[in-house]
Design an enzyme around this catalytic site. Sequence first.
Site, PDB file in Angstrom:
ATOM      1  CB  SER A 158      -0.854   0.021   1.278  1.00  0.00           C
ATOM      2  OG  SER A 158      -1.492   1.280   1.427  1.00  0.00           O
ATOM      3  CE1 TYR A 183      -2.877  -1.554   5.979  1.00  0.00           C
ATOM      4  CE2 TYR A 183      -2.460   0.676   5.224  1.00  0.00           C
ATOM      5  CZ  TYR A 183      -2.909  -0.605   4.972  1.00  0.00           C
ATOM      6  OH  TYR A 183      -3.381  -0.943   3.712  1.00  0.00           O
TER       7      TYR A 183
END
Length: 319
Positions: A158, A183
């Site tokens: 990502s 994350y």
Amino acid sequence: MITKQLRIGTGFGAHSTAADVLSGIDLTGTTALVTGGYSGLGLETTRALARAGAHVIVPARRPVIAARALHDIPGTEVHALDLADLESVRVFCERFLETRRPLRILINGAGVMACPETRVGPGWEAHFAINHLGHFALVHRLRPALASGGARVVSVASSGHFLSGIRWDDIHFRTGYDRWLAYAQSKTANALFALHLDSLGADRGLSAFAVHPGSILTPLQRHIPRQEWLAQGWVTPDGEPAAGFKTPEQGAATAVWAATSPLLDGHGGAYCQDCDIAEPAATDDMLIGGVKPWATDPDAASRLWELSGRLTGLNALDQ
Ligand SMILES: NC(=O)c1ccc[n+]([C@@H]2O[C@H](COP(=O)([O-])OP(=O)(O)OC[C@H]3O[C@@H](n4cnc5c(N)ncnc54)[C@H](OP(=O)(O)O)[C@@H]3O)[C@@H](O)[C@H]2O)c1
């Protein structure tokens, strides 16, 4: 040899869908495995691969939900797997290997984002453990099935990686937990994992790629309160996806393309977005994307591999 992060011009782009990139590609006889292949981008990935003829294995933390989501997609099968639990990974892999089916496509798509602080296994931080270590163990254990030439592993990373490299001095956030940094670190780990796996697999016909799928509203955002969606600019005031967001069918395209496109032959280890190799990030705008240097650093990739092998007790691919 390290692949250069330079666009190659593929004819596809941000608006391409998984079905578009598979046009003319026949996957009959191919076995694929998609973690998270029953929700969000994974569901569209499974659907597109199955439509192109692949048989798709979908390991699921919630097998009943997964079976329900996939009931109208022929050529799929669901098995139990919790990436937070290395014993569950072992059991799933041993059962799969018993079937002696070669795996040509493995898409590591399962993931969690911005969860409240959660500890799994021996106290590991959950993003790092689920998004990275669980997939690390899965690929290690499935190695015999990936041995036939031409197998590809795709790590769904990502542009969230923009916020953090690997926090070598505190990977598990023993202090100062931050859900976005957690994350981000796990997504940098996904990119570095593909880079090092590719270097180890190069002489065995195994290649690996990392992809940023784009920004897409899916159940991934379940831990973020709705008012924050607006504040982050993800939705318009009437709740529609913001400009620049993709549909799930578009969001699945880059992983499916990386798993199947002959245009990527010879580019193993590349970090991709919008169905092409990504360029080095020129800004901090995650919607524009690109890749930061800490996610393509071969020394960091090697160090992370070694650390992950120690943490999981698995280092078979190195031998
Ligand atoms: N959506 C975006 O904008 C975006 C942007 C960049 C990157 N990504 C990446 O794309 C991937 C797919 O995301 P998505 O948007 O499709 O999200 P999603 O719909 O929430 O799908 C994530 C999947 O991962 C599974 N999963 C979570 N924890 C697991 C565990 N412990 N063991 C096994 N499976 C587990 C979930 O299973 P359950 O449903 O059972 O929890 C779900 O099937 C993620 O890796 C994410 O980081 C997404």
